[in-house]
Design a protein around this motif. Structure first.
Motif, PDB file in Angstrom:
ATOM      1  N   GLN B 171       0.839  -1.294   0.101  1.00 11.09           N
ATOM      2  CA  GLN B 171      -0.128   0.043   0.126  1.00 11.09           C
ATOM      3  C   GLN B 171       0.849   1.323   0.034  1.00 11.09           C
ATOM      4  O   GLN B 171       0.488   2.249  -0.785  1.00 11.09           O
ATOM      5  CB  GLN B 171      -0.904  -0.093   1.348  1.00 11.09           C
ATOM      6  N   PHE B 172       1.804   1.327   0.976  1.00  7.87           N
ATOM      7  CA  PHE B 172       2.712   2.199   0.925  1.00  7.87           C
ATOM      8  C   PHE B 172       3.383   2.615  -0.179  1.00  7.87           C
ATOM      9  O   PHE B 172       3.482   3.736  -0.826  1.00  7.87           O
ATOM     10  CB  PHE B 172       3.612   2.063   2.073  1.00  7.87           C
ATOM     11  N   TYR B 173       3.978   1.554  -0.818  1.00 12.44           N
ATOM     12  CA  TYR B 173       4.795   1.836  -2.007  1.00 12.44           C
ATOM     13  C   TYR B 173       3.815   2.308  -3.127  1.00 12.44           C
ATOM     14  O   TYR B 173       4.558   3.091  -4.167  1.00 12.44           O
ATOM     15  CB  TYR B 173       5.642   0.704  -2.241  1.00 12.44           C
ATOM     16  N   LEU B 174       2.844   1.767  -3.199  1.00 14.60           N
ATOM     17  CA  LEU B 174       1.866   2.168  -4.454  1.00 14.60           C
ATOM     18  C   LEU B 174       1.756   3.699  -4.453  1.00 14.60           C
ATOM     19  O   LEU B 174       1.447   4.256  -5.374  1.00 14.60           O
ATOM     20  CB  LEU B 174       0.516   1.389  -4.250  1.00 14.60           C
ATOM     21  N   GLY B 175       1.779   4.402  -3.141  1.00 15.12           N
ATOM     22  CA  GLY B 175       1.616   5.523  -3.189  1.00 15.12           C
ATOM     23  C   GLY B 175       2.638   6.459  -3.685  1.00 15.12           C
ATOM     24  O   GLY B 175       2.698   7.612  -3.904  1.00 15.12           O
ATOM     25  N   PHE B 176       3.977   5.842  -4.112  1.00 14.69           N
ATOM     26  CA  PHE B 176       5.256   6.550  -4.640  1.00 14.69           C
ATOM     27  C   PHE B 176       5.030   6.992  -5.967  1.00 14.69           C
ATOM     28  O   PHE B 176       4.292   6.097  -6.823  1.00 14.69           O
ATOM     29  CB  PHE B 176       6.302   5.696  -4.424  1.00 14.69           C
ATOM     30  N   PRO B 177       5.224   7.971  -6.491  1.00 22.12           N
ATOM     31  CA  PRO B 177       5.082   8.526  -7.897  1.00 22.12           C
ATOM     32  C   PRO B 177       6.101   7.432  -8.770  1.00 22.12           C
ATOM     33  O   PRO B 177       7.014   7.215  -8.530  1.00 22.12           O
ATOM     34  CB  PRO B 177       5.828   9.835  -7.892  1.00 22.12           C
ATOM     35  N   SER B 178       5.367   7.029  -9.717  1.00 22.68           N
ATOM     36  CA  SER B 178       6.092   5.987 -10.776  1.00 22.68           C
ATOM     37  C   SER B 178       7.387   6.587 -11.506  1.00 22.68           C
ATOM     38  O   SER B 178       8.103   5.956 -11.750  1.00 22.68           O
ATOM     39  CB  SER B 178       5.138   5.336 -11.447  1.00 22.68           C
ATOM     40  N   SER B 179       7.344   7.789 -11.364  1.00 29.66           N
ATOM     41  CA  SER B 179       8.441   8.724 -12.008  1.00 29.66           C
ATOM     42  C   SER B 179       9.852   8.352 -11.274  1.00 29.66           C
ATOM     43  O   SER B 179      10.824   8.199 -11.890  1.00 29.66           O
ATOM     44  CB  SER B 179       8.442  10.151 -11.920  1.00 29.66           C
TER      45      SER B 179
END
Lengths: 297, 288, 423
Positions: B171-179
């Motif tokens: 969940q947490f990492y899904l929130g990081f920008p894919s850029s």
């Protein structure tokens, strides 16, 4: 994009290095035991002699076992009357806390979360003391108000509510904390817009807050239901499933059958049922949760 | 912030009052831990002890081997938390950002790990641990010795295997920008480097939050330590509380004292890291 | 850099883990011809743990030619069965299990315990062993459990409260009729609340209480030879009718039978009660001024004098590789000197005839304890003992609370038990 096949396999190698340590541990120490439980569901096994295959017999016996059926009823009652109040009060308190000053907010947050910190068994032991018919604080309160004292844990009608009370008390703080986080995601601009339209606080809560924290609510519903279905510690410590089986839960029955009655196969079949019910609910949530999320994209 | 200050203060005051009543059971636990056993057992009720019996704490610690037991819990909790943090964060990143064959199956299977209470998996896990090959005197087939029974590894391993942390991390990492991933790819980093060099340093709130959850869970465990340990030397603190529960008499004053100081480390940990805890739990509730 | 430190940390941690997985010796003795004995004790009280540790020292001192290492573990009573079951399942059962007579039947029938007949026959001190204790260690005619500690329920009453109620403190009740009469006279109420309990009757976990009276009426609601339940016996119905009637007279403050913390007697608010030895000591500690006012009864009966009594027993496991050594240790534990040491350490009511006087002289209550032990009866010697207790409790609660008549409850539970046992 570069050759997707090349990128895929290079990614895959790294992915496995990242995932496998967890997954190997998980498969060996959780999946295999769970699989064994499923296997033992179809046997008669006393944990000592060789298991004997009995097909669906355990499941048939379960349907006619009045104590098991009672435990199913108790578990459903416990789940319903724990999850709903915890959600409700957690939400309300989170909302009330949201508008406090930082200092008060931090203090209040800690106060309400504290019951959740010690182990459930420790807290059950302490509450058992409160429910004591003669020296417990609840009966002291009642007698001070000239009301008759109660046998909280020995009265067949009061025992389950008494256990539910402990569960609610311990988990409100957890729900509050999760809701607090969810509330931070609600843009203040929406409230300002509602203010301009002249909406009162209740209207704002119903039309803005509640829908905006829908996913938080879903998450909590799943987690709380799973936990309630698995309730065991309080029951074992406070009432041993009594009085007259009014507080025994499914997991408590699993424990009794497995370790007191030497009927491990039967206990496993009950565990199987729990896994089915809880698995079903979890899958429902992930399905519904994903579509709601996708709808909002 | 509109609304009169006075109204705000009153509301805060009311909430504080409710909060204090809410933690009354904990207050009573502490006050009980400072009473004499006679006061606890008397038919007459009092909120606070006549004379605080601070020595209850000393008496409780002196029974048995509390120094050793506290060490056991600290050691087991520390190792279980650190190792499972590492494993869960790695796996969480992989599930969030990478595609690989078998991803769906592994993820679905990991879901089942969330569902089972200890009482259900206790027996098969125990049998497996005691018959684990090449450990604790066992031969290749797992016979002959006692495997992981009564060892620190036996205490720690099941807590490393839990899957809750993987979901939280994902969940947490899904929130990081894919850029972030794109630019690291352009720089020539492989996924491992991306994780360790970029994602991990940014994971402090996740580590704090998941750390608290794991540590609390492990510290509060009773059922598994009960079955996997034999000698009193290897007990963890939750088990140790049993020594005050005689077959037909409970030493309430000592038990309450011990319960209080067993719960204390967790509370302090939460006090220190509560902000991170809340922030990370925010993301778990907002993305189905 | 960070990656390196993490790697080092991981390495350090894994090696610590590995190192610990490799050991767990109580002492660092080199592997010369060391014999090992593992013992599991049900019940985790520190006093007993300390006692056992000291017994190991004494045993080693008495056997200097033996190079022996003890591995001792104890687990709370509530979880002891779970622990033992898992140890057998994992193939790591201890040599000696120190549990209670309630564990005997089912585990002996499964072969988890070995029969001690041959060992016992060859024991040169077997004549000192109480016959009552010996009988409690039998299952289907074979001897499995070497009892070493009595755990009876003692009928105690408060002479001061008797005097207050105008009753002769030296004439406690000896028949059931007298019992109910006195119970009513000794009860004080404030409205509906019982402020002084005439006779302590539990309102939940009632099985021990009911069992006392069933035995006094000459029945145990089961046939030990055929291991079949006999709940619906006329004597059983008569007993529960009596008890329910007494309960409904309101002679007791409600409390759970298995929670000593709730016992009115321990709060000095009960005139008559069944209590345990350790509760007597607890009473003396909490209310020292009242300890002299306690009187005891051993001859309450309808058909037989009886009370409930457990017994701690030693069993040797079939998985043990050191059975002879285990027996040697057990005979040491039952020797005169060690029995006396046990009496000194934990006030343990002994099973040796020649130590009974020593025990009874040690503390003011020990005579009462020993005498009650001699008329005590354990749970029925059947493999379904756990089920028996649960159903007995349900019958008690249903009849006491008036939810069913004695006959209805007993017939219903007889049927339930038959269904369970048909499995």
């Amino acid at each position: 994009m570069a050759s997707s096949k090349g990128k895929f396999s290079k990614d895959a190698k790294d992915a496995y290095i990242l995932v496998l340590p967890f997954f190997v541990f998980f498969a060996v120490f959780i999946l295999i035991p769970v699989f064994n439980i499923l296997r033992f569901s179809f046997t008669k096994y006393d944990l000592f002699s060789k298991p004997a295959f009995v097909g669906l017999h355990n499941f048939k016996f379960m349907l006619n076992d009045p104590v098991f059926l009672q435990s199913l009823r108790n578990t459903l009652i416990y789940t319903t009357f724990t999850v709903l109040p915890v959600l409700f009060f957690g939400f309300i308190i989170a909302n009330l806390l949201n508008n406090r000053t930082i200092g008060a907010k931090r203090t209040l947050r800690v106060l309400f979360y504290m019951p959740y910190v010690p182990s459930m068994v420790s807290m059950a032991v302490v509450w058992m003391w409160f429910y004591d018919p003669i020296t417990g604080i609840f009966n002291h309160l009642l007698t001070a108000l000239n009301l008759p004292p109660q046998s909280w844990l020995s009265d067949p009608n009061l025992a389950l509510p008494s256990i539910i009370a402990v569960g609610i008390w311990q988990q409100i703080g957890y729900a509050m904390v999760i809701y607090l986080a969810g509330l931070q995601m609600v843009p203040y601009s929406m409230y300002e817009a509602a203010d301009i339209e002249g909406a009162g606080p209740l209207r704002k809560m119903v039309s803005i807050t509640i829908p905006m924290v829908k996913e938080t609510t879903f998450f909590l519903v799943v987690v709380l239901i799973i936990r309630s279905f698995n309730v065991f510690g309080q029951v074992n410590v406070m009432t041993s499933g009594g009085p007259l089986n009014r507080t025994t839960t499914i997991i408590h029955q699993v424990y009794l059958r497995a370790f007191s009655d030497f009927r491990f196969g039967y206990a496993s079949s009950m565990s199987f049922i729990v896994l089915l019910i809880v698995g079903f609910i979890t899958i429902l949530n992930f399905k519904y949760g994903r579509t709601a999320h996708e709808r909002e994209q | 912030m509109k609304g009169s200050n006075k109204k705000n203060y009153i509301m805060t005051g009311v909430l504080l009052l409710i909060g204090i009543v809410f933690i009354l059971p904990l207050v009573m636990m502490i006050s009980g831990s400072l009473k004499t056993i006679g006061e606890i057992n008397s038919a007459h009720f009092s909120l606070f002890p006549k004379v605080p019996q601070f020595h209850n704490y000393i008496d409780a610690i002196q029974q048995g081997m509390w120094i050793r037991w506290i060490f056991n819990s600290l050691y087991v909790t520390f190792l279980a938390t650190v190792i499972s943090l590492l494993l869960n964060l790695m796996a969480g990143y992989a599930f969030a950002r990478l595609n690989f064959p078998g991803k769906g199956i592994m993820f679905t299977l990991a879901l089942t790990g969330l569902l089972m209470p200890p009482q259900v998996t206790l027996a098969p896990m125990y049998i497996m641990m005691s018959n684990f090959p090449l450990v604790g005197g066992n031969n290749l087939f797992g016979d002959g010795g006692t495997g992981f029974i009564n060892t620190y590894s036996g205490l720690i391993i099941p807590f490393i295997a839990g899957s809750f942390g993987v979901f939280l991390a994902r969940q947490f990492y899904l929130g990081f920008p894919s850029s972030l991933d794109d630019s690291s790819r352009i720089d020539g980093c492989n996924r491992l480097q991306t994780f360790f060099k970029i994602y991990l340093p940014l994971s402090k709130p996740l580590i704090a939050s998941l750390g608290i959850i794991k540590a609390t869970f492990t510290w509060n465990q009773y059922a598994w330590p009960l079955v996997i340990t034999n000698s009193p030397k290897m007990r963890t603190v939750q088990l140790a509380l049993d020594i005050f529960k005689g077959e037909d008499f409970v030493e309430w004053n000592l038990l309450l004292a011990a319960t209080t100081f067993v719960a204390l480390p967790l509370l302090l940990m939460f006090l220190k890291w509560q902000d991170a805890f809340i922030q990370v739990n925010a993301s778990s509730g907002t993305k189905g | 850099m960070k990656k390196l430190t993490m790697l080092l940390l991981l390495l350090m941690l894994t090696s610590m883990l590995w190192a610990n997985g490799q050991q767990e010796q109580e002492s660092g003795e080199p592997a010369t011809k060391t014999e090992k004995l593992t013992i599991l004790k049900a019940g985790a009280e520190s006093a007993w743990d300390e006692y056992y540790k000291s017994s190991f020292e004494r045993f080693k001192a008495a056997n200097p030619d033996l190079n022996i290492e003890f591995e001792y573990s104890s687990v709370g009573w509530a979880e002891a069965n779970t622990k033992i079951n898992l140890m057998y399942a994992g193939g790591s059962a201890p040599d000696i299990i120190a549990a209670a007579v309630g564990y005997l039947a089912v585990r002996a029938s499964k072969g988890q315990f070995i029969s001690l007949d041959e060992y016992f026959e060859s024991w040169n001190e077997k004549d000192q062993y109480q016959e009552a204790a010996y009988n409690k260690g039998l299952y289907k005619g074979k001897f499995y459990g070497l009892g070493y500690h009595w755990d009876p329920r003692i009928f105690v009453y408060r002479k001061d409260l008797f005097k207050e109620a105008g009753l002769d403190p030296e004439q406690p009740p000896t028949t059931w009729d007298e019992l109910s009469e006195y119970a009513v006279k000794l009860t004080k109420k404030q409205g509906d609340i019982v402020t002084q309990t005439g006779l302590e009757i539990p309102s939940s976990q009632t099985q021990v209480f009911s069992y006392i009276f069933l035995n006094q009426n000459g029945t145990i609601l089961a046939n030990e030879k055929t291991e079949q339940p006999k709940f619906d016996s006329p004597t059983g119905i008569e007993t529960f009718e009596y008890l329910a009637d007494l309960y409904q007279k309101g002679v007791s403050a409600p409390h759970a039978g298995n929670k000593p913390a709730e016992k009115p007697f321990l709060k000095a608010t009960a005139a008559m009660a069944f209590t345990t030895p350790s509760q007597l000591n607890q009473f003396e500690r909490s209310h020292p001024d009242l300890a002299d006012d306690l009187g005891f009864v051993y001859n309450l009966k309808k058909k037989e004098e009886a009370t409930f009594g457990g017994m701690y027993q030693y069993f040797i496991s079939n998985q043990s590789k050191n059975k002879d050594l285990a027996w040697k240790y057990l005979t040491f534990m039952l020797s005169k000197d060690e029995t006396k040491a046990r009496i000194d350490a934990v006030n343990s009511p002994p099973t040796r005839e020649d130590t009974m006087d020593y025990f009874m002289g040690k503390s003011r209550f020990n005579q009462a304890i020993m005498k009650s032990a001699m008329i005590s009866k354990p749970w029925p010697n059947v493999v379904w003992s756990a089920l028996y207790r649960r159903h007995l409790n349900d019958v008690g609660m249903k009849t006491f609370l008036g939810e069913a008549s004695a006959k209805e409850a007993l017939v219903y539970h007889q049927q339930q038990l038959e269904n369970e046992l048909a499995e």
